[in-house]
Scaffold this motif. Structure first.
Motif, PDB file in Angstrom:
ATOM      1  N   SER A  81       0.396  18.750  24.278  1.00  0.00           N
ATOM      2  CA  SER A  81      -0.254  17.480  24.560  1.00  0.00           C
ATOM      3  C   SER A  81       0.164  16.964  25.925  1.00  0.00           C
ATOM      4  O   SER A  81       1.109  17.436  26.526  1.00  0.00           O
ATOM      5  CB  SER A  81       0.109  16.455  23.485  1.00  0.00           C
ATOM      6  N   ALA A  82      -0.549  16.000  26.404  1.00  0.00           N
ATOM      7  CA  ALA A  82      -0.269  15.441  27.722  1.00  0.00           C
ATOM      8  C   ALA A  82       0.378  14.076  27.590  1.00  0.00           C
ATOM      9  O   ALA A  82       0.251  13.408  26.575  1.00  0.00           O
ATOM     10  CB  ALA A  82      -1.550  15.339  28.532  1.00  0.00           C
ATOM     11  N   GLU A  83       1.071  13.669  28.618  1.00  0.00           N
ATOM     12  CA  GLU A  83       1.696  12.358  28.664  1.00  0.00           C
ATOM     13  C   GLU A  83       1.219  11.617  29.899  1.00  0.00           C
ATOM     14  O   GLU A  83       1.136  12.198  30.977  1.00  0.00           O
ATOM     15  CB  GLU A  83       3.220  12.474  28.718  1.00  0.00           C
ATOM     16  N   ARG A  84       0.882  10.341  29.710  1.00  0.00           N
ATOM     17  CA  ARG A  84       0.524   9.533  30.875  1.00  0.00           C
ATOM     18  C   ARG A  84       1.806   8.910  31.407  1.00  0.00           C
ATOM     19  O   ARG A  84       2.237   7.844  30.987  1.00  0.00           O
ATOM     20  CB  ARG A  84      -0.497   8.463  30.495  1.00  0.00           C
ATOM     21  N   SER A  85       2.473   9.609  32.326  1.00  0.00           N
ATOM     22  CA  SER A  85       3.744   9.141  32.850  1.00  0.00           C
ATOM     23  C   SER A  85       3.904   9.623  34.282  1.00  0.00           C
ATOM     24  O   SER A  85       3.155  10.471  34.756  1.00  0.00           O
ATOM     25  CB  SER A  85       4.905   9.659  31.987  1.00  0.00           C
ATOM     26  N   ILE A  86       4.910   9.066  34.952  1.00  0.00           N
ATOM     27  CA  ILE A  86       5.244   9.468  36.321  1.00  0.00           C
ATOM     28  C   ILE A  86       6.491  10.319  36.278  1.00  0.00           C
ATOM     29  O   ILE A  86       7.467   9.976  35.609  1.00  0.00           O
ATOM     30  CB  ILE A  86       5.455   8.222  37.210  1.00  0.00           C
ATOM     31  N   ARG A  87       6.451  11.434  36.990  1.00  0.00           N
ATOM     32  CA  ARG A  87       7.611  12.311  37.054  1.00  0.00           C
ATOM     33  C   ARG A  87       8.016  12.510  38.508  1.00  0.00           C
ATOM     34  O   ARG A  87       7.169  12.707  39.370  1.00  0.00           O
ATOM     35  CB  ARG A  87       7.300  13.672  36.418  1.00  0.00           C
ATOM     36  N   PHE A  88       9.329  12.487  38.728  1.00  0.00           N
ATOM     37  CA  PHE A  88       9.903  12.815  40.033  1.00  0.00           C
ATOM     38  C   PHE A  88      10.516  14.203  39.951  1.00  0.00           C
ATOM     39  O   PHE A  88      11.238  14.516  38.999  1.00  0.00           O
ATOM     40  CB  PHE A  88      10.980  11.807  40.435  1.00  0.00           C
ATOM     41  N   LEU A  89      10.242  14.998  40.945  1.00  0.00           N
ATOM     42  CA  LEU A  89      10.862  16.313  41.081  1.00  0.00           C
ATOM     43  C   LEU A  89      11.630  16.281  42.397  1.00  0.00           C
ATOM     44  O   LEU A  89      11.040  16.279  43.476  1.00  0.00           O
ATOM     45  CB  LEU A  89       9.793  17.398  41.078  1.00  0.00           C
ATOM     46  N   VAL A  90      12.966  16.197  42.323  1.00  0.00           N
ATOM     47  CA  VAL A  90      13.800  15.960  43.498  1.00  0.00           C
ATOM     48  C   VAL A  90      14.507  17.256  43.880  1.00  0.00           C
ATOM     49  O   VAL A  90      15.250  17.837  43.085  1.00  0.00           O
ATOM     50  CB  VAL A  90      14.836  14.847  43.232  1.00  0.00           C
ATOM     51  N   GLU A  91      14.291  17.692  45.113  1.00  0.00           N
ATOM     52  CA  GLU A  91      14.916  18.906  45.635  1.00  0.00           C
ATOM     53  C   GLU A  91      15.628  18.587  46.943  1.00  0.00           C
ATOM     54  O   GLU A  91      15.004  18.100  47.885  1.00  0.00           O
ATOM     55  CB  GLU A  91      13.874  19.998  45.859  1.00  0.00           C
ATOM     56  N   CYS A  92      16.916  18.840  46.988  1.00  0.00           N
ATOM     57  CA  CYS A  92      17.697  18.585  48.200  1.00  0.00           C
ATOM     58  C   CYS A  92      17.739  19.828  49.080  1.00  0.00           C
ATOM     59  O   CYS A  92      17.437  20.933  48.641  1.00  0.00           O
ATOM     60  CB  CYS A  92      19.115  18.150  47.833  1.00  0.00           C
ATOM     61  N   GLY A  93      18.121  19.617  50.324  1.00  0.00           N
ATOM     62  CA  GLY A  93      18.239  20.712  51.275  1.00  0.00           C
ATOM     63  C   GLY A  93      19.679  20.949  51.668  1.00  0.00           C
ATOM     64  O   GLY A  93      20.612  20.589  50.942  1.00  0.00           O
ATOM     65  N   SER A  94      19.872  21.505  52.830  1.00  0.00           N
ATOM     66  CA  SER A  94      21.216  21.847  53.298  1.00  0.00           C
ATOM     67  C   SER A  94      21.735  20.893  54.370  1.00  0.00           C
ATOM     68  O   SER A  94      22.895  20.992  54.758  1.00  0.00           O
ATOM     69  CB  SER A  94      21.229  23.275  53.850  1.00  0.00           C
ATOM     70  N   GLN A  95      20.903  19.980  54.866  1.00  0.00           N
ATOM     71  CA  GLN A  95      21.295  19.054  55.920  1.00  0.00           C
ATOM     72  C   GLN A  95      21.544  17.665  55.340  1.00  0.00           C
ATOM     73  O   GLN A  95      20.761  17.182  54.505  1.00  0.00           O
ATOM     74  CB  GLN A  95      20.216  18.985  57.006  1.00  0.00           C
ATOM     75  N   LEU A  96      22.611  17.029  55.787  1.00  0.00           N
ATOM     76  CA  LEU A  96      22.972  15.714  55.269  1.00  0.00           C
ATOM     77  C   LEU A  96      21.918  14.669  55.597  1.00  0.00           C
ATOM     78  O   LEU A  96      21.571  13.833  54.751  1.00  0.00           O
ATOM     79  CB  LEU A  96      24.331  15.293  55.821  1.00  0.00           C
ATOM     80  N   LEU A  97      21.362  14.684  56.811  1.00  0.00           N
ATOM     81  CA  LEU A  97      20.398  13.664  57.213  1.00  0.00           C
ATOM     82  C   LEU A  97      19.119  13.745  56.388  1.00  0.00           C
ATOM     83  O   LEU A  97      18.560  12.719  55.993  1.00  0.00           O
ATOM     84  CB  LEU A  97      20.086  13.793  58.707  1.00  0.00           C
TER      85      LEU A  97
END
Length: 380
Positions: A228-244
């Motif tokens: 089934s589907a959900e009516r919601s907001i999802r965040f997919l957070v991916e970091c990198g190798s640089q601090l800035l």
């Protein structure tokens, strides 16, 4: 320490020559004193280091960016046998990346407790940790050293801004029970719409049994439905190798998350944890702050791309997927759009350079120097 030892050997040799060429009580006592002195110094060190210890503390648990704080290194020594000298090597690092700083602190002869402060100030968010890497006690002559117990390290969260982003919020997000509303799904994506059959297994409900097919094949056959589907907001957070760029990612997520909190809109966040995905939902300020602390504590970069990890899981379809990342190739973007994980997809490229940008309607470049202008283009 080796220079001190060489110097002592030179003095001891001079005392030996003095004893050989000038025989008498004075030369004998001088030579004997030079022999016994390091023994007494080492015995004192043995008695003192057993009661010595070092621990790190932080003046604050969390601060804003550029707000001053300090790490306090507390050294403890016996009052009866104070440690002659204590040398401590500390290491200060940010979990989101950047350079690791090392400092050597020296505590002279003291009894009881001594405290040294290491002032700090960070222009980037993250979890700053102060770890005592090495602590050694020295004797009076600096000829010997012994390790001293290290009890604990300290950490301070440097938080990103919690000011709600100037992004647009659609009317659908403001509907009551937004997270529980169902989405229109394609055939095969609804549990009530069978798209496959399989053999019966203990625990399957009788309502799923395909009676006609079971009679033909001579065994119990059950229907299988989709997700089934959900009516919601999802965040997919991916970091990198640089601090800035990681600082920009955290600023972007924090401001969008607290925008949803301000409007009472629930959401779910996914992030990489080793070779798996961690996830947690939030609908209030306390839950959003907990997720933010987890993200600030993650080491970077992840072992595997978070997008591939997300696509391998069988998540229910959501209304809006917001993918926050420092990089996204055209191939990865195409795979994300074809996966059908969400009704709508937004990719926020944080800290990217002009030549690395991807021209697509769902891609929004986010730059640290004009964060408000970039987030104003986002529609939740």
């Amino acid at each position: 320490m080796w220079s001190r030892r060489l110097a002592y050997l030179a003095v001891l040799a001079a005392g030996g020559l003095f004893f050989i060429f000038f025989r008498g009580y004075l030369s004998y006592l001088v030579f004997l004193f030079l022999l016994i002195l390091p023994v007494l110094s080492f015995v004192w060190l043995l008695l003192s280091f057993r009661f010595a210890g070092v621990r790190a503390q932080a003046s604050k648990a969390a601060v804003e960016k550029k707000e001053p704080f300090s790490f306090m290194i507390r050294a403890k020594s016996s009052r009866l046998f104070p440690i002659p000298c204590l040398r401590v090597t500390i290491e200060i690092s940010n979990a989101l990346g950047g350079e690791t700083e090392r400092e050597l602190l020296s505590f002279p002869f003291f009894a009881g407790e001594a405290v040294m402060e290491q002032p700090c100030r960070s222009a980037c968010c993250g979890k700053l940790s102060c770890t005592v890497r090495r602590a050694r006690g020295l004797d009076f002559l600096r000829l010997f050293s012994l390790p001293v117990r290290v009890k604990e390290s300290a950490a301070v969260f440097v938080l990103p801004s919690r000011t709600p982003a100037p992004a647009a919020v659609t009317e659908n997000c403001l509907l009551p029970d937004f997270a529980e509303l169902s989405l229109p799904t394609a055939p095969g994506n609804d549990p009530s719409d069978p798209f496959d059959v399989r053999s019966y297994q203990p625990g399957d409900p009788l309502s799923r049994i395909h009676w006609k097919l079971s009679a033909k094949q001579g065994e119990w056959i059950v229907r299988e439905g989709g997700s089934s589907a959900e009516r919601s907001i999802r965040f997919l957070v991916e970091c990198g190798s640089q601090l800035l760029e990681n600082d920009c990612i955290m600023e972007t997520f924090s401001r969008l998350a607290f925008l949803l909190v301000e409007h009472g809109i629930p959401a779910q966040v996914f992030w990489p944890e080793d070779a798996e995905l961690g996830s947690q939902g939030f609908d209030g300020e306390e839950e959003a702050s907990e997720i933010l602390e987890v993200l600030l504590s993650r080491s970077v970069p992840p072992a595997f791309p978070v997008l591939e990890l997300f696509r391998e899981e069988h998540w229910k379809k959501c209304a809006h997927l917001i993918y926050i990342t420092p990089k996204c190739s055209p191939e990865r973007l195409t795979g994300l759009l074809e996966a059908g994980n969400a009704e709508r997809v937004t990719v926020l490229l944080c800290g990217t350079k002009q030549e690395q940008e991807i021209s697509h309607d769902v891609v929004i470049p986010v730059r640290p120097d004009r964060l408000d202008d970039c987030l104003a283009e986002v529609e939740l």
